[in-house]
Motif scaffolding. Structure first.
Motif, short mmCIF file in Angstrom:
data_model
loop_
_atom_site.label_atom_id
_atom_site.label_comp_id
_atom_site.label_asym_id
_atom_site.label_seq_id
_atom_site.Cartn_x
_atom_site.Cartn_y
_atom_site.Cartn_z
N SER A 77 56.67 22.27 7.24
CA SER A 77 57.38 23.64 7.03
C SER A 77 56.84 24.26 5.61
CB SER A 77 59.07 23.27 6.90
OG SER A 77 59.43 22.90 8.14
N LEU A 78 56.55 25.23 6.23
CA LEU A 78 55.99 26.21 4.79
C LEU A 78 57.15 27.15 4.54
CD1 LEU A 78 52.32 27.08 5.67
CD2 LEU A 78 53.08 24.97 4.71
N LEU A 79 57.60 27.12 3.33
CA LEU A 79 58.89 27.95 2.84
C LEU A 79 58.49 29.17 1.83
CD1 LEU A 79 60.83 24.47 2.05
CD2 LEU A 79 60.51 25.59 4.49
N GLY A 80 59.64 29.86 1.91
CA GLY A 80 59.51 31.15 1.04
C GLY A 80 60.15 30.72 -0.17
N GLU A 81 60.33 31.82 -1.13
CA GLU A 81 60.83 31.64 -2.36
C GLU A 81 62.22 31.25 -2.57
OE1 GLU A 81 60.65 34.02 -6.84
OE2 GLU A 81 60.35 34.93 -4.82
N ASP A 82 63.14 31.42 -1.42
CA ASP A 82 64.45 31.17 -1.42
C ASP A 82 64.66 29.91 -0.52
OD1 ASP A 82 63.73 32.38 1.03
OD2 ASP A 82 65.57 33.52 0.96
#
Length: 265
Positions: A243-248
Motif C-alpha cells: 500500500s502506498l500511503l498519503g501524509e495522513d
C-alpha cells in the motif's frame, strides 16, 4: 497527634484499596498496531486481518476494517483509566466479496466507550461494559526499500479497483539508480524516489514525467499520477501486496508483485 496520624493512615489505606480492588482498571498503552480478533463475541475471519493503529501524538486512528482502510481520531481519557472513544471514523469505499466483518467493525467502533485488559489482549467495551471488539498486539514487520524491488501492477487508486485500461498500469523500482518507471494505464511514466533519513517506510516520488499520448479514457491515468504525487510512505501487507500511503496514512494506491512474464514494456 496520634488521632491525626491514624486518620491520615486510614485515608491512605482507603486510596490504596480503591486503586487495587477488583473493579480497578489498568491503564493500557495503545501505541502501535493491534489485530482485531473478535467482534461482538465472534472470532474474525477475513482475507485481510482487520487491525487498529494508534498514533498517540496526533490522537489519530488508522487501520483496516477487513476490506477497506479506516481512519479517524480517538480520545483516551488519561484521568479516568478505562475510558476511550472514537470520532470521525471513516473508510475507503472499495467493494470486497464479504463486507460483513467490515460493517461489524465500523458499527462497533461507534459504540466504544471504554476498555479493559483481558488475558493477553484488550477489550473495547460499550457504555454498559459489554465487549465489542477484542484486540491483540500486532507484531509489525520491519520494512525496507528492498521490499519494493521489481515490477508491480497498480491494483487500486484511492480505494477503487482499476478496471480494463489501454495498458495494465505498472511501476518498476530500480533500487540501484533510485528510479521508478512504468505506465499509468496509457502513457509511459518515469521519475525518481527518495526516503526520509531514519524512516524505513517513508517514500516520495520525485520529478515524475509522462509521455503525452491521448487515450479514450484518461481519468484513471490522471488519478494515478495525482496519487503518486501525494505518496509519503508505504506498507507491506500480510498477503504480500503493498500500500502506498498519503501524509495522513490514507491508502492511495495498492500494488501487486508481478513475475517477469507478466510485465509490459
Amino acid at each position: 497527634m496520634s488521632k491525626k496520624y491514624f486518620a491520615a493512615a486510614a485515608f491512605a489505606c482507603l486510596l490504596m484499596s480503591c486503586g487495587s480492588g477488583k473493579n480497578s482498571v489498568a491503564v493500557v498503552d495503545f501505541s502501535g498496531e493491534w489485530n482485531i480478533v473478535e467482534v461482538n463475541g465472534e472470532k474474525v475471519s477475513a482475507e485481510n486481518t482487520p487491525f487498529l493503529g494508534f498514533d498517540n501524538a496526533e490522537h489519530r486512528l488508522y487501520g483496516n476494517a477487513g476490506c477497506n482502510r479506516l481512519m479517524g481520531t480517538f480520545n483516551l481519557d488519561t484521568l479516568n483509566a478505562g475510558k476511550i472513544s472514537f470520532g470521525q471514523v471513516g473508510a475507503t469505499r472499495m467493494m470486497c466479496p464479504d463486507m460483513e466483518v467490515e460493517q461489524s467493525v465500523l458499527e462497533a467502533l461507534n459504540k466504544v466507550a471504554g476498555y479493559e485488559e483481558v488475558g493477553e489482549g484488550v477489550s473495547l467495551n460499550d457504555a454498559d461494559g459489554k465487549s465489542l471488539i477484542l484486540l491483540q498486539k500486532r507484531e509489525v514487520k520491519e520494512v525496507s526499500i528492498n521490499d519494493l524491488d521489481g515490477t508491480w501492477q497498480i491494483m487500486t487508486v484511492n480505494g477503487t479497483e482499476i478496471g480494463k485500461t489501454e495498458k495494465t498500469p505498472q511501476l518498476t523500482f530500480d533500487l540501484a539508480e533510485k528510479k521508478v518507471y512504468g505506465n499509468a494505464s496509457c502513457n509511459t511514466i518515469n521519475g525518481g524516489f527518495s526516503q526520509e533519513e531514519g524512516k524505513s517506510s517513508s517514500l516520495q516520488f520525485t520529478q515524475m514525467i509522462s509521455t503525452m499520448m491521448a487515450c479514450p479514457d484518461m481519468e484513471t491515468e490522471r488519478n494515478i499520477l495525482d496519487a503518486l504525487n501525494k505518496v509519503r510512505s508505504f506498507e507491506v501487507k500480510e498477503n504480500g501486496t503493498v500500500s502506498l500511503l498519503g501524509e495522513d496514512g490514507t491508502e492511495l494506491l495498492t500494488l501487486k508483485k508481478l513475475v517477469e512474464t507478466e510485465t509490459e514494456a
